[in-house]
Design a protein around this motif. Structure first.
Motif, PDB file in Angstrom:
ATOM      1  N   CYS A  36     -17.962  -1.330   4.868  1.00  0.00           N
ATOM      2  CA  CYS A  36     -16.707  -0.545   4.539  1.00  0.00           C
ATOM      3  C   CYS A  36     -15.650  -1.778   4.394  1.00  0.00           C
ATOM      4  O   CYS A  36     -14.622  -1.701   3.716  1.00  0.00           O
ATOM      5  CB  CYS A  36     -16.516   0.367   5.520  1.00  0.00           C
ATOM      6  SG  CYS A  36     -15.120   1.501   5.477  1.00  0.00           S
ATOM      7  N   HIS A  37     -15.662  -2.753   5.590  1.00  0.00           N
ATOM      8  CA  HIS A  37     -14.425  -3.481   5.268  1.00  0.00           C
ATOM      9  C   HIS A  37     -14.351  -4.303   4.202  1.00  0.00           C
ATOM     10  O   HIS A  37     -13.417  -4.374   3.456  1.00  0.00           O
ATOM     11  CB  HIS A  37     -14.454  -4.286   6.456  1.00  0.00           C
ATOM     12  CG  HIS A  37     -13.521  -5.683   6.642  1.00  0.00           C
ATOM     13  ND1 HIS A  37     -12.306  -5.468   7.485  1.00  0.00           N
ATOM     14  CD2 HIS A  37     -13.621  -6.845   6.341  1.00  0.00           C
ATOM     15  CE1 HIS A  37     -11.506  -6.506   7.062  1.00  0.00           C
ATOM     16  NE2 HIS A  37     -12.429  -7.464   6.708  1.00  0.00           N
ATOM     17  N   GLU A  38     -15.394  -4.923   3.759  1.00  0.00           N
ATOM     18  CA  GLU A  38     -15.494  -5.675   2.573  1.00  0.00           C
ATOM     19  C   GLU A  38     -14.991  -4.855   1.433  1.00  0.00           C
ATOM     20  O   GLU A  38     -14.614  -5.389   0.453  1.00  0.00           O
ATOM     21  CB  GLU A  38     -16.828  -6.369   2.463  1.00  0.00           C
ATOM     22  CG  GLU A  38     -17.005  -7.190   3.549  1.00  0.00           C
ATOM     23  CD  GLU A  38     -16.023  -8.388   3.740  1.00  0.00           C
ATOM     24  OE1 GLU A  38     -15.404  -8.508   2.821  1.00  0.00           O
ATOM     25  OE2 GLU A  38     -16.273  -8.704   5.120  1.00  0.00           O
ATOM     26  N   LEU A  39     -15.509  -3.670   1.370  1.00  0.00           N
ATOM     27  CA  LEU A  39     -15.312  -2.825   0.206  1.00  0.00           C
ATOM     28  C   LEU A  39     -13.531  -2.397   0.011  1.00  0.00           C
ATOM     29  O   LEU A  39     -13.240  -2.362  -1.081  1.00  0.00           O
ATOM     30  CB  LEU A  39     -16.174  -1.416   0.308  1.00  0.00           C
ATOM     31  CG  LEU A  39     -17.541  -1.569  -0.197  1.00  0.00           C
ATOM     32  CD1 LEU A  39     -18.242  -0.427   0.403  1.00  0.00           C
ATOM     33  CD2 LEU A  39     -17.720  -1.675  -1.774  1.00  0.00           C
ATOM     34  N   PHE A  40     -12.992  -2.470   1.090  1.00  0.00           N
ATOM     35  CA  PHE A  40     -11.685  -2.184   1.171  1.00  0.00           C
ATOM     36  C   PHE A  40     -11.002  -3.277   0.683  1.00  0.00           C
ATOM     37  O   PHE A  40      -9.668  -3.449  -0.077  1.00  0.00           O
ATOM     38  CB  PHE A  40     -10.953  -1.528   2.292  1.00  0.00           C
ATOM     39  CG  PHE A  40     -11.361  -0.136   2.215  1.00  0.00           C
ATOM     40  CD1 PHE A  40     -10.443   0.582   1.479  1.00  0.00           C
ATOM     41  CD2 PHE A  40     -12.236   0.539   3.040  1.00  0.00           C
ATOM     42  CE1 PHE A  40     -10.671   2.302   1.403  1.00  0.00           C
ATOM     43  CE2 PHE A  40     -12.479   1.895   2.844  1.00  0.00           C
ATOM     44  CZ  PHE A  40     -11.561   2.687   2.109  1.00  0.00           C
ATOM     45  N   PHE A  44      -9.864   3.443  11.001  1.00  0.00           N
ATOM     46  CA  PHE A  44      -8.933   4.859  11.480  1.00  0.00           C
ATOM     47  C   PHE A  44      -9.478   5.757  10.223  1.00  0.00           C
ATOM     48  O   PHE A  44      -8.661   5.803   9.000  1.00  0.00           O
ATOM     49  CB  PHE A  44      -7.445   4.334  11.245  1.00  0.00           C
ATOM     50  CG  PHE A  44      -7.154   3.673  12.451  1.00  0.00           C
ATOM     51  CD1 PHE A  44      -6.796   4.241  13.796  1.00  0.00           C
ATOM     52  CD2 PHE A  44      -7.117   2.368  12.421  1.00  0.00           C
ATOM     53  CE1 PHE A  44      -6.749   3.561  14.760  1.00  0.00           C
ATOM     54  CE2 PHE A  44      -6.971   1.329  13.574  1.00  0.00           C
ATOM     55  CZ  PHE A  44      -6.643   1.832  14.533  1.00  0.00           C
ATOM     56  N   ARG A  45     -10.332   6.516  10.524  1.00  0.00           N
ATOM     57  CA  ARG A  45     -10.627   7.584   9.277  1.00  0.00           C
ATOM     58  C   ARG A  45      -9.868   8.845   9.444  1.00  0.00           C
ATOM     59  O   ARG A  45      -9.640   9.707   8.459  1.00  0.00           O
ATOM     60  CB  ARG A  45     -12.176   8.085   9.451  1.00  0.00           C
ATOM     61  CG  ARG A  45     -13.225   7.099   9.435  1.00  0.00           C
ATOM     62  CD  ARG A  45     -13.409   6.647   7.908  1.00  0.00           C
ATOM     63  NE  ARG A  45     -14.380   5.646   7.757  1.00  0.00           N
ATOM     64  CZ  ARG A  45     -15.456   5.759   7.140  1.00  0.00           C
ATOM     65  NH1 ARG A  45     -15.750   7.145   6.746  1.00  0.00           N
ATOM     66  NH2 ARG A  45     -16.491   4.835   7.020  1.00  0.00           N
ATOM     67  N   ILE A  58      -7.412   7.224   2.549  1.00  0.00           N
ATOM     68  CA  ILE A  58      -8.204   7.772   3.553  1.00  0.00           C
ATOM     69  C   ILE A  58      -8.086   9.211   3.405  1.00  0.00           C
ATOM     70  O   ILE A  58      -9.230  10.137   3.634  1.00  0.00           O
ATOM     71  CB  ILE A  58      -7.263   7.396   4.910  1.00  0.00           C
ATOM     72  CG1 ILE A  58      -7.201   6.016   5.337  1.00  0.00           C
ATOM     73  CG2 ILE A  58      -7.882   8.575   6.159  1.00  0.00           C
ATOM     74  CD1 ILE A  58      -6.390   5.846   6.550  1.00  0.00           C
ATOM     75  N   ALA A  59      -7.149   9.882   2.895  1.00  0.00           N
ATOM     76  CA  ALA A  59      -7.291  11.309   3.010  1.00  0.00           C
ATOM     77  C   ALA A  59      -7.212  12.082   1.492  1.00  0.00           C
ATOM     78  O   ALA A  59      -7.105  13.032   1.377  1.00  0.00           O
ATOM     79  CB  ALA A  59      -6.126  12.053   3.765  1.00  0.00           C
ATOM     80  N   GLY A 113     -17.408  10.069   3.032  1.00  0.00           N
ATOM     81  CA  GLY A 113     -16.358  10.812   3.454  1.00  0.00           C
ATOM     82  C   GLY A 113     -15.016  10.556   3.161  1.00  0.00           C
ATOM     83  O   GLY A 113     -13.950  10.968   3.287  1.00  0.00           O
ATOM     84  N   PHE A 114     -14.820   9.411   2.278  1.00  0.00           N
ATOM     85  CA  PHE A 114     -13.518   9.027   1.765  1.00  0.00           C
ATOM     86  C   PHE A 114     -13.372   9.825   0.596  1.00  0.00           C
ATOM     87  O   PHE A 114     -14.416  10.548  -0.275  1.00  0.00           O
ATOM     88  CB  PHE A 114     -13.706   7.485   1.575  1.00  0.00           C
ATOM     89  CG  PHE A 114     -13.576   6.666   2.504  1.00  0.00           C
ATOM     90  CD1 PHE A 114     -12.249   6.483   3.008  1.00  0.00           C
ATOM     91  CD2 PHE A 114     -14.389   5.860   3.343  1.00  0.00           C
ATOM     92  CE1 PHE A 114     -11.967   5.533   4.262  1.00  0.00           C
ATOM     93  CE2 PHE A 114     -14.460   5.252   4.539  1.00  0.00           C
ATOM     94  CZ  PHE A 114     -12.872   5.040   4.799  1.00  0.00           C
ATOM     95  N   PRO A 115     -12.121   9.628   0.020  1.00  0.00           N
ATOM     96  CA  PRO A 115     -11.845  10.494  -1.275  1.00  0.00           C
ATOM     97  C   PRO A 115     -12.616  10.056  -2.262  1.00  0.00           C
ATOM     98  O   PRO A 115     -12.987   9.050  -2.335  1.00  0.00           O
ATOM     99  CB  PRO A 115     -10.189  10.293  -1.614  1.00  0.00           C
ATOM    100  CG  PRO A 115      -9.747   9.988  -0.071  1.00  0.00           C
ATOM    101  CD  PRO A 115     -10.880   9.053   0.474  1.00  0.00           C
TER     102      PRO A 115
END
Length: 232
Positions: A115-119, A185-186, A203-204, A63-65
């Motif tokens: 997801c947290h670690e990937l960011f 916060f998606r 995010i978008a 769902g992320f870009p």
């Protein structure tokens, strides 16, 4: 914590069977019974299902870009023998996540943890966000300060800041804040506009604000000042 060095590998068939068992247990057992099952499983150090790193990257970033997903797919992502824990090690540019997260924390939680670690990885490897990290997140600190007066108008963000993030003590720092925002916060509309604009490319898939590389915070980063700037 010292980075792990030994990857836990699982055979595909028993791993897939374990996924069926774990998903069924999460779906049918009451919380107390599920907790009891987990404690019994840990007595024999059992991992019902361990998502392979490449698969977990795809699931965590769904769902992320496309640019974010493509960057995340470059990350070396390993699972290791532990019930919980893990992290991103920038000196090795790798993520190591405990093999027990699915079994002992849940199938949903493993996606959030990944997801947290990937960011963290994204921040370190995306040229413009890395540049801001190298200057002490001066731009991010500026937009957080600008957003303080708007925080109460964004109820989910306000509740997360006051009820979750700031309760983590020293862990409530700007590095963790960066990774937490896209993880939690998606929908950028849930964020105060300056923060939404800062994270919008992640995010978008929106464009970077024109002022992204200017209008920076003047003062050096201090944890207490950062936490005060968040508190509405």
């Amino acid at each position: 914590m010292t980075a792990p060095h030994t990857e836990l590998r699982r055979a595909a068939v028993p791993n897939a069977m374990g996924h069926v068992v774990l998903a069924f247990a999460e779906r049918t057992l009451r919380p107390h019974d599920l907790a009891g099952l987990r404690e019994r499983l840990w007595q024999s150090r059992t991992y019902l299902y361990v998502t392979p790193g490449a698969v977990l990257i795809d699931r965590a970033l769904e769902g992320f870009p496309e640019e974010v997903r493509a960057l995340g797919q470059r990350c070396p992502f390993y699972r290791y023998d532990a019930r919980s824990g893990g992290g991103y090690w920038p000196d090795r540019d790798e993520i190591w996540l405990a093999a027990g997260v699915e079994t002992y924390e849940g199938l949903r939680q493993v996606r959030l943890s990944a997801c947290h670690e990937l960011f963290h990885f994204v921040c370190w490897n995306h040229p413009r966000y890395r540049a801001d990290e190298d200057r002490g997140f001066a731009r991010l600190r500026r937009v957080i300060a600008e957003s303080k007066r708007m925080a109460r108008d964004h109820s989910r963000y306000h509740k997360w800041v006051t009820g979750s993030f700031l309760r983590q003590g020293d862990h409530a720092n700007i590095v963790e804040y960066f990774a937490d925002i896209p993880t939690n916060f998606r929908d950028a509309a849930e964020l105060p506009p300056p923060i939404a604009a800062h994270f919008g490319p992640l995010i978008a898939g929106s464009s970077f604000p024109m002022e992204f590389d200017r209008d920076l915070a003047d003062e050096p980063y201090e944890l207490e000042d950062f936490q005060r700037s968040l508190a509405p």
